[in-house]
Design a protein around this motif. Structure first.
Motif, PDB file in Angstrom:
ATOM      1  N   SER A 253       0.909  -1.090  -0.009  1.00 20.60           N
ATOM      2  CA  SER A 253      -0.137   0.080  -0.117  1.00 20.60           C
ATOM      3  C   SER A 253       0.782   1.305   0.097  1.00 20.60           C
ATOM      4  CB  SER A 253      -0.843   0.088   1.116  1.00 20.60           C
ATOM      5  OG  SER A 253      -1.641   1.273   1.295  1.00 20.60           O
ATOM      6  N   GLU A 254       0.397   2.087  -0.904  1.00 15.25           N
ATOM      7  CA  GLU A 254       1.206   3.531  -1.011  1.00 15.25           C
ATOM      8  C   GLU A 254       0.601   4.470  -0.039  1.00 15.25           C
ATOM      9  OE1 GLU A 254       1.109   4.981  -4.974  1.00 15.25           O
ATOM     10  OE2 GLU A 254       2.533   3.037  -5.563  1.00 15.25           O
ATOM     11  N   VAL A 255      -0.601   4.231   0.741  1.00 13.96           N
ATOM     12  CA  VAL A 255      -1.240   5.093   1.565  1.00 13.96           C
ATOM     13  C   VAL A 255      -0.301   5.611   2.799  1.00 13.96           C
ATOM     14  CG1 VAL A 255      -3.276   5.226   3.366  1.00 13.96           C
ATOM     15  CG2 VAL A 255      -3.513   4.109   1.145  1.00 13.96           C
ATOM     16  N   PRO A 256       0.374   4.907   3.535  1.00 10.14           N
ATOM     17  CA  PRO A 256       1.278   5.336   4.511  1.00 10.14           C
ATOM     18  C   PRO A 256       2.186   6.293   4.314  1.00 10.14           C
ATOM     19  CG  PRO A 256       0.961   3.003   4.964  1.00 10.14           C
ATOM     20  CD  PRO A 256       0.476   3.343   3.383  1.00 10.14           C
ATOM     21  N   ALA A 257       2.845   6.126   2.994  1.00 12.02           N
ATOM     22  CA  ALA A 257       3.816   7.135   2.669  1.00 12.02           C
ATOM     23  C   ALA A 257       3.146   8.460   2.103  1.00 12.02           C
ATOM     24  CB  ALA A 257       4.641   6.551   1.487  1.00 12.02           C
ATOM     25  N   ILE A 258       1.945   8.594   1.456  1.00 13.17           N
ATOM     26  CA  ILE A 258       1.201   9.530   1.153  1.00 13.17           C
ATOM     27  C   ILE A 258       0.819  10.437   2.259  1.00 13.17           C
ATOM     28  CG2 ILE A 258      -0.661  10.521  -0.129  1.00 13.17           C
ATOM     29  CD1 ILE A 258      -0.251   8.187  -2.161  1.00 13.17           C
ATOM     30  N   MET A 259       0.346   9.741   3.494  1.00 11.26           N
ATOM     31  CA  MET A 259      -0.247  10.294   4.445  1.00 11.26           C
ATOM     32  C   MET A 259       0.816  11.104   5.319  1.00 11.26           C
ATOM     33  SD  MET A 259      -2.861   7.209   6.085  1.00 11.26           S
ATOM     34  CE  MET A 259      -3.589   8.483   7.401  1.00 11.26           C
ATOM     35  N   ALA A 260       1.978  10.583   5.278  1.00  8.97           N
ATOM     36  CA  ALA A 260       3.229  11.313   5.771  1.00  8.97           C
ATOM     37  C   ALA A 260       3.542  12.683   5.268  1.00  8.97           C
ATOM     38  CB  ALA A 260       4.312  10.232   5.709  1.00  8.97           C
ATOM     39  N   THR A 261       2.787  12.898   3.805  1.00  6.81           N
ATOM     40  CA  THR A 261       3.488  14.102   3.192  1.00  6.81           C
ATOM     41  C   THR A 261       1.987  15.091   3.299  1.00  6.81           C
ATOM     42  OG1 THR A 261       2.370  13.352   1.160  1.00  6.81           O
ATOM     43  CG2 THR A 261       4.670  12.674   1.629  1.00  6.81           C
ATOM     44  N   CYS A 262       0.980  14.891   4.208  1.00  7.83           N
ATOM     45  CA  CYS A 262       0.150  15.843   4.269  1.00  7.83           C
ATOM     46  C   CYS A 262       0.590  17.308   4.674  1.00  7.83           C
ATOM     47  CB  CYS A 262      -0.840  15.205   5.360  1.00  7.83           C
ATOM     48  SG  CYS A 262      -2.361  16.323   5.568  1.00  7.83           S
ATOM     49  N   PRO A 263       0.040  18.199   3.636  1.00  9.10           N
ATOM     50  CA  PRO A 263       0.555  19.535   3.934  1.00  9.10           C
ATOM     51  C   PRO A 263      -0.075  20.122   4.902  1.00  9.10           C
ATOM     52  CG  PRO A 263      -1.239  19.331   2.128  1.00  9.10           C
ATOM     53  CD  PRO A 263      -0.901  17.982   2.539  1.00  9.10           C
ATOM     54  N   VAL A 264      -1.075  19.494   5.834  1.00  3.32           N
ATOM     55  CA  VAL A 264      -1.826  20.070   7.106  1.00  3.32           C
ATOM     56  C   VAL A 264      -1.627  19.013   7.959  1.00  3.32           C
ATOM     57  CG1 VAL A 264      -3.590  21.025   8.233  1.00  3.32           C
ATOM     58  CG2 VAL A 264      -3.345  21.442   5.673  1.00  3.32           C
ATOM     59  N   PRO A 265      -0.558  18.562   8.578  1.00  4.32           N
ATOM     60  CA  PRO A 265      -0.035  17.573   9.526  1.00  4.32           C
ATOM     61  C   PRO A 265      -1.177  17.254  10.395  1.00  4.32           C
ATOM     62  CG  PRO A 265       1.714  18.718   9.279  1.00  4.32           C
ATOM     63  CD  PRO A 265       0.760  19.584   8.687  1.00  4.32           C
ATOM     64  N   THR A 266      -1.983  18.176  11.065  1.00  6.82           N
ATOM     65  CA  THR A 266      -2.988  17.870  12.129  1.00  6.82           C
ATOM     66  C   THR A 266      -4.190  17.122  11.645  1.00  6.82           C
ATOM     67  OG1 THR A 266      -3.791  19.810  11.827  1.00  6.82           O
ATOM     68  CG2 THR A 266      -2.276  19.843  13.323  1.00  6.82           C
ATOM     69  N   LEU A 267      -4.194  16.943  10.284  1.00  2.00           N
ATOM     70  CA  LEU A 267      -5.396  16.342   9.714  1.00  2.00           C
ATOM     71  C   LEU A 267      -5.448  14.805   9.804  1.00  2.00           C
ATOM     72  CD1 LEU A 267      -6.048  18.252   6.410  1.00  2.00           C
ATOM     73  CD2 LEU A 267      -7.506  18.238   8.505  1.00  2.00           C
ATOM     74  N   VAL A 268      -4.098  14.251   9.971  1.00  2.00           N
ATOM     75  CA  VAL A 268      -3.915  12.742   9.916  1.00  2.00           C
ATOM     76  C   VAL A 268      -3.145  12.407  11.232  1.00  2.00           C
ATOM     77  CG1 VAL A 268      -4.321  12.543   7.430  1.00  2.00           C
ATOM     78  CG2 VAL A 268      -1.948  12.949   8.469  1.00  2.00           C
TER      79      VAL A 268
END
Length: 233
Positions: A218-233
C-alpha cells in the motif's frame, strides 16, 4: 505543482473548477490560504487513489472468493440462462416476497454487467464487470438461508458471522464510492483509518497472506506522511 502555474489560478477559477462548497472544505483547513488549499486538494487526490487501489485489491479477492462458492453449485451462473441461482426463495411468505425483489435486483445488475460485453461474454468477463454493490447485497439478512449458509460462508477461512461480513462489505462499498467520486477522505467523519482497517480485516478473513501482501504494498502510509496540514492525519 509548479508554483507559477498554481499562482495563475484565482479564487474564482478554483470555485468554478471544484465548486465553492468543495473548495471551502479544503480552504477551511488552511486558514483560507488558496495555495495551501490547492496543495491539500491534490494531496487528497493522491491519497484517495492509493486507498482506492487497496479497495480494488479487496474487491477482486472478494468477488473471486464468492464466485468460487456460487459456481460450485450453480456453474456459469453469470451467463447460464437456465441457472436457478436468482430464482430461488425459501421461508415464510413475507421472506419469500423480499427474496423475489432481491433476486430481481441481482438479475438486473447482471444484465447491466453483460451490457457492452458482446453477444457471448464469458463467465469471467461478466463476473469482472459486476459492481461492488452486487456482491454486497448477497449477504443481506433475508438471503442468509439461500446464499450465506450453503455457499458464501465457505468463502472465508475463519468462520466469521454473516452480520460481521455484511457490515464490513457495506462500509467498504460506501467508502469505495466516496473515493471514486473524488470526495475528501481526510476528515474524521470519513473514518479513513477505520475504513482501511476494514479492508485489511476483510482481506484477512479471505486470506491472511493476501491481506499482508496488500498491506505491505500500500502507498497510503507514505502519502499520509506528506500531508500539507499534518494535524489532519
Amino acid at each position: 505543482m509548479d508554483p507559477s502555474v498554481q499562482a495563475s489560478l484565482s479564487a474564482g477559477d478554483v470555485e468554478r473548477w471544484l465548486s465553492k462548497p468543495r473548495a471551502d472544505r479544503y480552504l477551511a483547513h488552511c486558514s483560507g490560504d488558496l495555495a495551501q488549499g490547492l496543495e491539500l486538494y491534490f494531496w487528497n487526490s493522491r491519497l484517495a487513489a492509493a486507498a482506492f487501489s487497496d479497495t480494488c485489491h479487496l474487491e477482486v479477492a472478494l468477488r473471486n472468493a464468492y464466485d468460487r462458492e456460487l459456481s460450485a453449485r450453480f456453474p456459469d451462473w453469470a451467463i447460464d440462462s437456465g441457472s436457478r441461482l436468482f430464482t430461488r426463495t425459501q421461508g415464510h411468505p413475507n421472506a419469500a416476497r423480499k427474496q423475489v425483489e432481491m433476486n430481481r435486483r441481482s438479475e438486473q445488475a447482471l444484465a447491466d454487467a453483460r451490457r457492452g460485453l458482446g453477444a457471448s461474454p464469458t463467465h469471467g468477463e461478466v463476473v469482472a464487470a459486476t459492481t461492488f454493490g452486487f456482491w454486497t447485497r448477497l449477504t443481506e439478512r433475508d438471503r442468509a438461508s439461500l446464499f450465506w449458509n450453503p455457499m458464501l460462508s465457505r468463502a472465508f477461512v475463519d468462520s466469521p458471522s454473516r452480520p460481521h461480513i455484511h457490515e464490513l462489505v457495506s462500509r467498504i462499498n460506501r467508502f469505495r464510492n466516496r473515493l471514486a467520486h473524488s470526495e475528501p477522505v481526510f476528515s474524521s467523519r470519513t473514518g479513513l483509518h477505520d475504513r482501511l482497517h476494514d479492508v485489511e480485516t476483510l482481506l484477512g478473513h479471505i486470506s491472511p497472506k493476501i491481506s499482508a501482501v496488500v498491506r505491505a504494498s500500500s502507498e497510503v502510509p507514505a502519502i499520509m506522511a506528506t500531508c500539507p496540514v499534518p494535524t489532519l492525519v
